[in-house]
Design an enzyme around this catalytic site. Structure first.
Site, mmCIF file in Angstrom:
data_model
loop_
_atom_site.group_PDB
_atom_site.id
_atom_site.type_symbol
_atom_site.label_atom_id
_atom_site.label_comp_id
_atom_site.label_asym_id
_atom_site.label_seq_id
_atom_site.Cartn_x
_atom_site.Cartn_y
_atom_site.Cartn_z
ATOM 1 N N PRO A 9 -6.656 -1.795 -2.039
ATOM 2 C CA PRO A 9 -7.625 -1.503 -0.989
ATOM 3 C C PRO A 9 -7.205 -0.403 -0.021
ATOM 4 O O PRO A 9 -6.058 -0.335 0.415
ATOM 5 C CB PRO A 9 -7.761 -2.838 -0.240
ATOM 6 C CG PRO A 9 -6.662 -3.698 -0.718
ATOM 7 C CD PRO A 9 -6.255 -3.195 -2.061
ATOM 8 N N ASN A 10 -8.202 0.412 0.287
ATOM 9 C CA ASN A 10 -8.116 1.500 1.281
ATOM 10 C C ASN A 10 -7.374 2.736 0.805
ATOM 11 O O ASN A 10 -7.405 3.763 1.484
ATOM 12 C CB ASN A 10 -7.542 0.998 2.620
ATOM 13 C CG ASN A 10 -8.412 -0.083 3.224
ATOM 14 O OD1 ASN A 10 -9.611 0.110 3.369
ATOM 15 N ND2 ASN A 10 -7.839 -1.229 3.540
ATOM 16 N N ARG A 17 -6.546 9.329 7.705
ATOM 17 C CA ARG A 17 -5.850 8.794 8.889
ATOM 18 C C ARG A 17 -4.373 8.582 8.550
ATOM 19 O O ARG A 17 -4.008 8.515 7.393
ATOM 20 C CB ARG A 17 -6.394 7.409 9.282
ATOM 21 C CG ARG A 17 -7.810 7.386 9.689
ATOM 22 C CD ARG A 17 -8.016 6.880 11.114
ATOM 23 N NE ARG A 17 -9.408 6.553 11.330
ATOM 24 C CZ ARG A 17 -10.404 7.418 11.251
ATOM 25 N NH1 ARG A 17 -10.150 8.672 10.946
ATOM 26 N NH2 ARG A 17 -11.657 7.045 11.451
ATOM 27 N N TYR A 22 1.167 8.072 5.373
ATOM 28 C CA TYR A 22 0.698 8.163 3.977
ATOM 29 C C TYR A 22 0.538 9.589 3.453
ATOM 30 O O TYR A 22 0.162 9.771 2.301
ATOM 31 C CB TYR A 22 -0.638 7.413 3.833
ATOM 32 C CG TYR A 22 -0.525 5.950 4.202
ATOM 33 C CD1 TYR A 22 0.328 5.093 3.504
ATOM 34 C CD2 TYR A 22 -1.250 5.414 5.265
ATOM 35 C CE1 TYR A 22 0.454 3.757 3.847
ATOM 36 C CE2 TYR A 22 -1.138 4.074 5.619
ATOM 37 C CZ TYR A 22 -0.288 3.256 4.908
ATOM 38 O OH TYR A 22 -0.164 1.937 5.249
ATOM 39 N N ASN A 73 0.065 -0.071 -7.141
ATOM 40 C CA ASN A 73 0.227 -0.090 -5.685
ATOM 41 C C ASN A 73 -0.852 -1.035 -5.170
ATOM 42 O O ASN A 73 -2.007 -0.640 -4.991
ATOM 43 C CB ASN A 73 0.059 1.299 -5.062
ATOM 44 C CG ASN A 73 0.273 1.269 -3.555
ATOM 45 O OD1 ASN A 73 0.297 0.199 -2.939
ATOM 46 N ND2 ASN A 73 0.414 2.435 -2.956
ATOM 47 N N ALA A 76 -2.503 -3.634 0.660
ATOM 48 C CA ALA A 76 -2.318 -4.835 1.490
ATOM 49 C C ALA A 76 -2.174 -6.111 0.656
ATOM 50 O O ALA A 76 -1.530 -7.073 1.095
ATOM 51 C CB ALA A 76 -3.487 -4.975 2.462
ATOM 52 N N GLU A 97 5.991 -1.574 -9.356
ATOM 53 C CA GLU A 97 5.300 -1.572 -8.061
ATOM 54 C C GLU A 97 5.655 -0.278 -7.313
ATOM 55 O O GLU A 97 6.819 0.116 -7.287
ATOM 56 C CB GLU A 97 5.801 -2.783 -7.264
ATOM 57 C CG GLU A 97 5.294 -2.888 -5.852
ATOM 58 C CD GLU A 97 5.987 -4.035 -5.081
ATOM 59 O OE1 GLU A 97 7.092 -4.475 -5.485
ATOM 60 O OE2 GLU A 97 5.422 -4.479 -4.078
ATOM 61 N N HIS A 99 4.937 1.949 -3.563
ATOM 62 C CA HIS A 99 4.358 2.102 -2.225
ATOM 63 C C HIS A 99 4.640 3.499 -1.711
ATOM 64 O O HIS A 99 5.779 3.986 -1.813
ATOM 65 C CB HIS A 99 4.935 1.069 -1.252
ATOM 66 C CG HIS A 99 4.591 -0.322 -1.663
ATOM 67 N ND1 HIS A 99 3.327 -0.829 -1.516
ATOM 68 C CD2 HIS A 99 5.320 -1.265 -2.293
ATOM 69 C CE1 HIS A 99 3.301 -2.052 -2.013
ATOM 70 N NE2 HIS A 99 4.498 -2.340 -2.494
ATOM 71 N N ARG A 106 8.884 -1.183 7.956
ATOM 72 C CA ARG A 106 7.642 -1.381 8.711
ATOM 73 C C ARG A 106 7.556 -2.825 9.258
ATOM 74 O O ARG A 106 8.564 -3.490 9.400
ATOM 75 C CB ARG A 106 6.460 -0.984 7.818
ATOM 76 C CG ARG A 106 6.530 0.514 7.437
ATOM 77 C CD ARG A 106 5.333 0.977 6.649
ATOM 78 N NE ARG A 106 4.112 0.880 7.442
ATOM 79 C CZ ARG A 106 2.896 1.026 6.930
ATOM 80 N NH1 ARG A 106 2.748 1.289 5.632
ATOM 81 N NH2 ARG A 106 1.837 0.931 7.705
HETATM 82 O O1 CA2 Z 1 2.796 2.268 1.437
HETATM 83 C C1 CA2 Z 1 1.914 1.880 0.657
HETATM 84 O O2 CA2 Z 1 1.610 2.476 -0.369
HETATM 85 C C2 CA2 Z 1 1.120 0.619 1.011
HETATM 86 O O3 CA2 Z 1 0.871 -0.081 -0.202
HETATM 87 C C3 CA2 Z 1 -0.187 1.110 1.635
HETATM 88 C C4 CA2 Z 1 -1.094 -0.007 2.144
HETATM 89 C C5 CA2 Z 1 -0.301 -0.983 3.018
HETATM 90 O O4 CA2 Z 1 -1.116 -2.102 3.347
HETATM 91 C C6 CA2 Z 1 0.973 -1.484 2.335
HETATM 92 O O5 CA2 Z 1 1.678 -2.343 3.226
HETATM 93 C C7 CA2 Z 1 1.860 -0.328 1.945
HETATM 94 C C8 CA2 Z 1 -2.283 0.595 2.908
HETATM 95 C C9 CA2 Z 1 -3.095 1.553 2.027
HETATM 96 C C10 CA2 Z 1 -4.186 2.341 2.659
HETATM 97 O O6 CA2 Z 1 -3.941 2.807 3.936
HETATM 98 C C11 CA2 Z 1 -4.669 3.782 4.584
HETATM 99 C C12 CA2 Z 1 -4.613 3.711 5.947
HETATM 100 C C13 CA2 Z 1 -5.249 4.666 6.697
HETATM 101 C C14 CA2 Z 1 -5.972 5.677 6.085
HETATM 102 C C15 CA2 Z 1 -6.022 5.751 4.711
HETATM 103 C C16 CA2 Z 1 -5.374 4.800 3.957
#
Ligand code: CA2
Length: 145
Positions: A9-10, A17, A22, A73, A76, A97, A99, A106
């Site tokens: 997700p996301n 952002r 990221y 990946n 969350a 896996e 990240h 973090r």
């Molecule tokens: O570091 C990573 O790749 C994570 O898997 C990214 C996830 C986070 O929940 C994990 O703890 C670590 C979040 C992915 C998406 O985040 C965004 C946030 C803001 C804008 C765009 C994407």
């Protein structure tokens, strides 16, 4: 060799952002990078992204008998999903896996990875290059096993 690359997700919002966490590149750039890495090791690949836990479970189940390995990946869901862990264990495909960020540095809630318990290796904090490392690792592993 066929690899399935799953993003949770996301991750489809990459680049809009938190560039300090990221990176600045968007999701289309990540997909293009993954496809280049797979081509370099002679692997066919599918890159799948979903914001839904059940859709990710369905995709892992469908990989059984169709793919040789999985790069994931889970975003969350890393820190919450016993369902994705169980799906990976059920299909028993070699999995890595990844990240983008270094989750070890973090928040406390990111310190547990359920999904990682079903993976041969975890790569953190290397940005897009972490996917390249995971793909190269799986290609070498599959060549020997
Ligand atoms: O570091 C990573 O790749 C994570 O898997 C990214 C996830 C986070 O929940 C994990 O703890 C670590 C979040 C992915 C998406 O985040 C965004 C946030 C803001 C804008 C765009 C994407």
């Amino acid at each position: 060799m066929k690899l399935l690359v799953i993003n949770g997700p996301n991750l489809n919002l990459l680049g809009i952002r938190e560039p300090e966490v990221y990176g600045r590149e968007d999701y289309a750039a990540l997909v293009a990078y993954i496809e280049r890495c797979c081509a370099e090791v002679g692997a066919e690949c599918k890159v799948f992204q979903s914001n839904h836990e059940g859709a990710i479970v369905d995709e892992i189940q469908a990989a059984y008998g169709a793919y040789d390995g999985i790069v994931i990946n889970p975003a969350a869901y890393t820190h919450t999903s016993v369902a994705i862990l169980d799906a990976l264990k059920a299909v028993a495909l070699p999995a890595v896996e990844v990240h983008l960020s270094d989750v070890s540095k973090r928040e406390d809630f990111r310190q547990i990875s359920y999904v990682g318990k079903a993976c041969l290796k975890t790569v953190v904090g290397k940005g897009f290059a972490g996917y390249g490392e995971a793909i190269a690792f799986l290609a070498a592993y599959l060549a020997q096993n």
